[in-house]
Design an enzyme around this catalytic site. Structure first.
Site, PDB file in Angstrom:
ATOM      1  N   GLY A  65       0.827  -1.203   0.000  1.00 14.60           N
ATOM      2  CA  GLY A  65       0.000   0.000   0.000  1.00 14.60           C
ATOM      3  C   GLY A  65       0.856   1.245   0.000  1.00 14.60           C
ATOM      4  N   CYS A  92       5.080  -6.323   1.634  1.00 12.30           N
ATOM      5  CA  CYS A  92       5.504  -4.931   1.668  1.00 12.30           C
ATOM      6  C   CYS A  92       4.800  -4.174   2.795  1.00 12.30           C
ATOM      7  CB  CYS A  92       5.309  -4.290   0.296  1.00 12.30           C
ATOM      8  SG  CYS A  92       6.360  -2.852   0.087  1.00 12.30           S
ATOM      9  N   TYR A  93       3.866  -3.272   2.481  1.00  8.75           N
ATOM     10  CA  TYR A  93       3.150  -2.594   3.576  1.00  8.75           C
ATOM     11  C   TYR A  93       2.581  -3.632   4.543  1.00  8.75           C
ATOM     12  CZ  TYR A  93      -0.042   0.666   5.965  1.00  8.75           C
ATOM     13  OH  TYR A  93      -0.685   1.421   6.890  1.00  8.75           O
ATOM     14  N   HIS A 184       7.624  -8.084  -3.697  1.00 11.80           N
ATOM     15  CA  HIS A 184       6.288  -8.358  -4.243  1.00 11.80           C
ATOM     16  C   HIS A 184       6.243  -9.672  -5.027  1.00 11.80           C
ATOM     17  CE1 HIS A 184       4.340  -4.495  -3.284  1.00 11.80           C
ATOM     18  NE2 HIS A 184       5.592  -4.055  -3.288  1.00 11.80           N
ATOM     19  N   GLU A 186       3.780 -11.102  -6.198  1.00 15.15           N
ATOM     20  CA  GLU A 186       2.701 -11.120  -7.195  1.00 15.15           C
ATOM     21  C   GLU A 186       3.146 -10.570  -8.547  1.00 15.15           C
ATOM     22  OE1 GLU A 186       3.031  -9.072  -4.696  1.00 15.15           O
ATOM     23  OE2 GLU A 186       2.140  -7.099  -5.026  1.00 15.15           O
ATOM     24  N   ASP A 243     -18.543  -9.043 -21.357  1.00 17.09           N
ATOM     25  CA  ASP A 243     -19.036  -9.234 -19.988  1.00 17.09           C
ATOM     26  C   ASP A 243     -20.543  -9.471 -19.968  1.00 17.09           C
ATOM     27  OD1 ASP A 243     -16.477  -8.355 -19.720  1.00 17.09           O
ATOM     28  OD2 ASP A 243     -17.029  -6.378 -18.940  1.00 17.09           O
ATOM     29  N   LYS A 398     -11.392 -10.183 -16.441  1.00 15.75           N
ATOM     30  CA  LYS A 398     -11.777 -10.274 -17.855  1.00 15.75           C
ATOM     31  C   LYS A 398     -11.358 -11.601 -18.499  1.00 15.75           C
ATOM     32  CE  LYS A 398     -13.302  -7.351 -21.097  1.00 15.75           C
ATOM     33  NZ  LYS A 398     -14.395  -6.433 -20.738  1.00 15.75           N
TER      34      LYS A 398
END
Ligand SMILES: Nc1ncnc2c1ncn2[C@@H]1O[C@H](COP(=O)(O)OP(=O)(O)OP(=O)(O)O)[C@@H](O)[C@H]1O
Ligand SMILES: O=c1[nH]c(=O)c2[nH+]cn([C@@H]3O[C@H](COP(=O)(O)O)[C@@H](O)[C@H]3O)c2[nH]1
Ligand SMILES: NC(=O)CC[C@H](N)C(=O)O
Ligand SMILES: [Mg+2]
Length: 542
Positions: A65, A92-93, A184, A186, A243, A398
């Site tokens: 964050g 991290c944060y 990170h 991710e 969608d 998506k």
């Protein structure tokens, strides 16, 4: 407000990791990576009260964050999260939050920003804490993005990884399954990050990696049937975009003709859009789409309005007016037929990124743009008419929606369509919207997209369009002076539409598009290619 149906979610059927979001730009990527591993994951604001959770996660991730844990007003987790007894991973944060909770002196501003590549040296401690980095060897390249850092090792924790700049780049509690990483996992630039997330979710949390789209589809159809019951009618806002098409296909599968699909022709649609969508939905999905012709109404309400947010709000509320009318018409029409009933539900193709935006702990980030499908639209429909919202895709990204579309047999050309925003060409015209301007943008857009398709580039680009700058520029066409609009071509590549890169065309391709537009679209004096990535730009012009 009428109850929403969002809680009947996959977290009831699949082991789920909860990601608590501290506002990082990459929080959603944590979910993407976990889901790609077959582990279902859901995101909630970091301020979520644990007592309000109606389900029990198998493990919890604290995201990164932008704030600093030690600043006043910074977000913090509900301390009850540590009493849940499930494994926790702070990123991290999130890692700093774990350390700060133990002692606020554990975190301080570092001497240097650490942004980009770093090498983490892994320290083996014991079989318990080594599980996070199991199988990763002695050193891994990672991506860092921080200024603050851990300056002390929190009590009862051990170091499991360090970098030159961060002595405590990875920590683990001696006994409890609580871990923190300063980097990170991710991000793609942490190449072995997925293995770390697998070690955490599958091995440490014990989550079964059995999340599959196929299961989602069948579960969702069953859920819709149960929810809607035997008689109720469902009104569906269907744009022909992937969608709402997938949402409509699910509804059609679940309740047949009691699903009523409506497409609003805003007068700001792409060339031949409404006709094509009607034919495609009929032919491929057996859906009888009603097209509500409202171009004149939209144009009259938009006349003279150039402020982007005003445009969006006008369009959003005009959509509601029209859907409200349609609900009444549909009930009347269904009277005395075997399908007579009340319109009780409203279907929208809302996706997870829209939901994530509105879940931010700082409140919805609608300050950037008001998306017409989140916020105002459902609320008035629900409060005014007692409609309940059905958003079958609200937990999906998506590419997950596209995968479901393929499973449902939706044609590849529909599944792979570039997204098109509800407000349409109106937010691709800088300045006030007139019929003439829409027509110019539409023609230019059609030329650009046709050329992209001819060049075989359509599927390499995530979204492309031509917009219009209504400032005018001087040109010389066949010795005549012209004073015409500027066409802005935009083409981006992105996976999740939250950030995007510019598509690299050959200059010869762009020259050809420019020449064709100038020759064929009257009123255009110049064509430019937008080179702004997102951020700092957004994909749409407004
Ligand atoms: N012209 C329209 N008529 C009816 N409903 C619409 C229209 N435009 C948008 N919507 C509704 O708003 C929702 C959000 O639009 P959005 O463009 O994000 O999704 P989509 O059109 O279904 O897919 P895509 O993002 O691929 O264009 C749609 O799912 C649909 O429910
Ligand atoms: O249905 C929609 N209603 C809207 O108001 C809206 N605004 C942007 N978009 C689409 O969202 C994605 C990200 O766009 P931005 O970078 O411009 O925010 C892109 O795919 C945009 O086309 C919208 N879709
Ligand atoms: N990416 C992050 O989570 C950053 C955390 C914190 N704001 C820092 O600068 O260290
Ligand atoms: Mg759309």
């Amino acid at each position: 407000m009428a109850p929403n149906v969002k809680d009947e979610a996959p977290h009831n059927s699949f082991d789920t990791i909860l990601v608590l979001d501290f506002g990082s730009q990459t929080s959603h990527l944590i979910l993407r990576r976990l889901r790609a591993l077959g582990v279902f994951a859901e995101l909630l604001p970091c301020t979520t009260k644990i007592a309000d959770l109606t389900w029990k996660p198998k493990g919890i991730v604290f995201s990164g964050g932008p704030a600093s844990v030690y600043d006043e007003g910074s977000p913090h987790v509900d301390p009850a999260v540590f009493d849940l007894g499930v494994p926790i991973l702070g990123i991290c944060y999130g890692c700093q939050e774990i350390a700060w909770r133990i002692d606020s002196k554990n975190v301080a501003r570092g001497e240097a920003r650490e942004y980009g590549h770093a090498d983490v040296t892994i320290t083996k401690v014991n079989s318990n804490v080594d599980r996070l980095f199991a199988g990763l060897g002695d050193e891994i390249p990672v991506f860092m993005s921080h200024y603050d850092k851990l300056v002390n090792l929190p009590t009862d924790f051990v170091v499991i990884g360090a970098t030159n700049n961060s002595e405590y780049a990875s920590i683990a509690h001696k006994e409890k399954p609580i871990f923190g990483v300063q980097f990170h996992p991710e991000l793609e630039h942490t190449p072995r990050g997925t293995e770390i997330l697998r070690n955490f979710s599958v091995d440490i949390c014990g989550a079964q990696p059995n999340w599959k789209m196929g299961d989602f589809t069948q579960l969702e159809i069953a859920r819709i049937r149960e929810l809607v019951g035997e008689r109720a009618l469902v009104l569906g806002a269907v744009s022909g975009g992937v969608d709402s098409t997938v949402g409509a296909a699910l509804m059609r599968e679940a309740i047949g003709d009691r699903f009523k699909a409506i497409l609003i022709d805003t007068g700001c649609m792409r060339l031949n859009e409404c006709e094509t969508v009607k034919i495609n939905l009929g032919k491929h999905l057996g859906i009888n789409l009603t097209v509500v012709e409202a171009g004149e109404l939209f144009m009259s309400r938009l006349a003279g309005v150039s402020d982007p947010e005003k445009k969006r709000k006008i369009i959003g509320s005009t959509f509601i007016d029209l859907f409200e009318k349609e609900a009444i018409r549909i009930e009347k029409e269904a009277e005395n037929t075997p399908n007579s009933g009340k319109v009780e539900f409203f279907l929208q193709g809302t996706l997870y990124p829209d939901v994530i935006e509105s879940l931010s702990f700082r409140g919805p980030s609608a300050t950037i743009k008001t998306h017409h499908n989140v916020g105002g639209l459902p609320e008035r429909m629900m409060n005014g008419q007692g409609l309940r919202l059905i958003e079958p895709l609200r937990l999906l990204f998506k590419d997950e929606v596209r995968a479901i579309g393929r499973q449902l047999g939706i044609h590849e050309s529909l599944v792979n369509r570039h997204p098109f925003p509800g407000p349409g060409i109106a937010i691709r015209i800088l300045g006030d919207v007139t019929k003439e301007r829409v027509e110019i943008a539409r023609k230019a857009d059609n030329i650009f997209i046709t050329k992209i398709k001819e060049a075989g580039l359509y599927d390499q680009i995530s979204q492309a369009f031509a917009g219009l700058d209504t400032n005018r520029s001087v040109g010389v066409f066949g010795d005549q002076r012209v004073w015409g609009y500027i066409v802005i071509l935009r083409a981006v590549r992105t996976k999740d539409f939250m950030s995007a890169d510019i598509f690299d065309f050959d200059t010869s391709f762009l020259k050809d598009v420019s020449r064709t537009i100038c020759n064929q679209v009257e009123g255009v004096a110049r064509v430019v290619y937008d080179l702004t990535s997102k951020p700092p730009g957004t994909i749409e012009l407004e």
